[in-house]
Design an enzyme around this catalytic site. Structure first.
Site, mmCIF file in Angstrom:
data_model
loop_
_atom_site.group_PDB
_atom_site.id
_atom_site.type_symbol
_atom_site.label_atom_id
_atom_site.label_comp_id
_atom_site.label_asym_id
_atom_site.label_seq_id
_atom_site.Cartn_x
_atom_site.Cartn_y
_atom_site.Cartn_z
ATOM 1 N N HIS A 52 -1.012 -2.989 -6.272
ATOM 2 C CA HIS A 52 -1.368 -3.467 -4.937
ATOM 3 C C HIS A 52 -1.142 -4.985 -4.914
ATOM 4 O O HIS A 52 -1.188 -5.647 -5.942
ATOM 5 C CB HIS A 52 -2.849 -3.135 -4.705
ATOM 6 C CG HIS A 52 -3.373 -3.401 -3.336
ATOM 7 N ND1 HIS A 52 -3.721 -4.660 -2.906
ATOM 8 C CD2 HIS A 52 -3.652 -2.568 -2.304
ATOM 9 C CE1 HIS A 52 -4.201 -4.588 -1.684
ATOM 10 N NE2 HIS A 52 -4.157 -3.333 -1.278
ATOM 11 N N ASP B 165 -7.790 -2.056 -12.667
ATOM 12 C CA ASP B 165 -8.196 -1.941 -11.274
ATOM 13 C C ASP B 165 -8.490 -0.466 -10.990
ATOM 14 O O ASP B 165 -7.583 0.354 -10.933
ATOM 15 C CB ASP B 165 -7.071 -2.453 -10.369
ATOM 16 C CG ASP B 165 -7.287 -2.118 -8.893
ATOM 17 O OD1 ASP B 165 -8.397 -1.684 -8.541
ATOM 18 O OD2 ASP B 165 -6.345 -2.296 -8.106
ATOM 19 N N GLN C 260 -8.701 2.731 -6.673
ATOM 20 C CA GLN C 260 -8.218 4.030 -6.192
ATOM 21 C C GLN C 260 -8.629 5.182 -7.098
ATOM 22 O O GLN C 260 -8.592 6.341 -6.671
ATOM 23 C CB GLN C 260 -6.693 3.998 -6.070
ATOM 24 C CG GLN C 260 -6.183 3.075 -4.981
ATOM 25 C CD GLN C 260 -6.612 3.517 -3.594
ATOM 26 O OE1 GLN C 260 -6.755 4.703 -3.318
ATOM 27 N NE2 GLN C 260 -6.813 2.567 -2.701
ATOM 28 N N LYS D 182 -14.702 2.603 -1.095
ATOM 29 C CA LYS D 182 -13.864 3.769 -1.372
ATOM 30 C C LYS D 182 -14.667 4.886 -2.030
ATOM 31 O O LYS D 182 -14.155 5.990 -2.249
ATOM 32 C CB LYS D 182 -12.676 3.366 -2.241
ATOM 33 C CG LYS D 182 -11.736 2.361 -1.564
ATOM 34 C CD LYS D 182 -10.565 1.988 -2.441
ATOM 35 C CE LYS D 182 -9.805 0.792 -1.888
ATOM 36 N NZ LYS D 182 -9.036 1.112 -0.681
ATOM 37 N N CYS E 137 0.339 -2.345 1.223
ATOM 38 C CA CYS E 137 0.091 -3.519 0.356
ATOM 39 C C CYS E 137 0.675 -3.297 -1.038
ATOM 40 O O CYS E 137 0.095 -3.706 -2.045
ATOM 41 C CB CYS E 137 -1.397 -3.847 0.279
ATOM 42 S SG CYS E 137 -2.117 -4.350 1.845
#
Length: 404
Positions: A121, A198, A201, A224, A362
């Site tokens: 991202h 990260d 997601q 999220k 993104c």
């Protein structure tokens, strides 16, 4: 048994209509919808014990502090961090990444190397470019394959004694690819490099164990995970958090302040300057409780059903092109219909009550790799249904007919 109809009753927004049609919400990779129990916790905080934390001896302040720190412990337990002060509460994944990038400004030297992946991202690319510009370090990129997977052999070739930090997402937001992060971490450790994962997601679908992964840093955003916006966390190994300087100056993060010199507070307060989003952090803990009550294994199994069902249905549509065909995926499908711009598809199916994301998500380097302007992205959550997928497919066929 996994009872999706019962679960759907926990999410008030799923009852609304959009453009006169029942809402079909397939933009979960951007943000999840919110259960009533999480929203109730925010109202409860402001209604019954609103006060600033860590600073007051009065009852309301103590109650707010206790609830806030209990949420930190819930987050610690969820990610299996060894110590609660290894959980730093932030405004989200982007804040967390920038905190680490800022800290590494004092640790990197000219010609040191930072590795990121081609699946990142923008928030996982730009801070490292800025870091390299400040320090003279060199940014290297793990290439991707046509299937939307990382080239692990090429990654091995990039690693060297100059590698100081490796950054990779657990799951690609644009393609849904689940990266082999344990292998990536272990390979980096062979060169004594630190690793930041990260998990923005991944965490709605996977319950990571940071001690088992042995990463130096792991970050995610609450919104999220059925939680509120404006809240996130970063796990950091205690030894690394002690190496990094404070990211921001202000109240809470200090031990003593004089005009001659300031000393900083111990972890985690060293990185938590100012009044935080108290209600949001408490609600983050409630959201984790809610998702754990359903069970992440059950969530993953059900979402995998939705993924395969939707994939097979989409492939029945003529001129359908799917991007990201990795064997290991979360419930995300990026696609185009040949000859039709993704924005046009998104606009038409919105009129039919269906929310998807269109564009480069993104993740512009991924789109450049495939030589496309963007994709339509449908992303599913545990409160979605196969019936909604059928409505989505019918809407796509209608849009294709109109736009062809």
């Amino acid at each position: 048994m996994f009872d999706v109809e019962k679960i759907r009753k926990d999410f008030p927004i799923l009852n609304r209509k959009v453009n006169g049609k029942p809402l079909v919400y397939f933009d979960n990779a951007a943000t999840s919808q919110k259960p009533q129990v999480m929203m109730d916790s925010i109202v409860d905080y402001y209604s019954n014990f609103n006060a600033n934390i860590h600073r007051g001896v009065h009852t309301l302040s103590q109650e707010a502090t206790n609830a806030y720190e209990e949420a930190r412990i819930k987050i610690q337990n969820h990610f299996n961090a060894a110590k609660s002060h290894e959980i730093i509460l932030t405004s989200g994944t982007t804040h967390s990444i920038n905190m680490v990038a800022s800290g590494f400004s004092s640790l990197l030297k000219h010609e040191d190397e930072v590795i990121v992946s081609a699946l990142e991202h923008h928030s996982n690319i730009v801070p490292w470019q800025m870091l390299c510009e400040r320090t003279g370090a060199v940014l290297k990129v793990i290439p991707m394959t046509l299937k939307g997977e990382l080239d692990i052999d090429a990654y091995g070739d990039l690693l060297s004694e100059k590698t100081k930090l490796v950054f990779v997402n657990h799951v690609s937001n644009a393609l849904g690819t689940v990266n082999p992060i344990k292998k990536i971490i272990d390979m980096a450790h062979d060169y004594a490099a630190a690793v930041l994962i990260d998990g923005a997601q991944a965490t709605p679908h996977i319950k990571p164990d940071v001690q088992e992964l042995d990463c130096e840093f792991y970050t995610c955003s609450a919104h999220k995970l059925c939680g509120p916006t404006g809240v996130g966390m970063i796990y950091g190994k205690e030894s690394w958090l002690n190496k990094l300087p404070p990211y921001q100056g202000g109240g809470e993060m200090i031990s003593e302040v004089t005009f001659e010199k300031t000393t900083y507070a111990e972890l985690p307060h060293k990185f938590e300057a100012g009044t935080p989003n108290i209600a949001g952090v408490i609600a983050f803990g409630v959201a984790l409780d809610y998702m754990n009550s359903i069970g992440f294994n059950q969530i993953a199994a059900y979402e995998n059903e939705l993924l395969h069902y939707a994939t097979n249905k989409l492939l029945e549509i003529d001129k359908m092109v799917l991007y990201g065909t990795s064997k290991e995926k979360t419930a995300v499908i990026s696609f185009n219909i040949e000859g039709i711009h993704p924005y046009d598809i998104g606009s038409i199916i919105d009129k039919l009550g269906i929310a998807v994301r269109t564009g480069h998500h993104c993740a512009q380097p991924i789109m450049d790799y495939y030589k496309i302007p963007g994709t339509v992205r449908a992303s599913f959550s545990f409160y979605n249904t196969k019936e909604e997928i059928d409505i989505f497919i019918e809407a796509l066929i209608r849009a294709k007919t109109m736009l062809s």
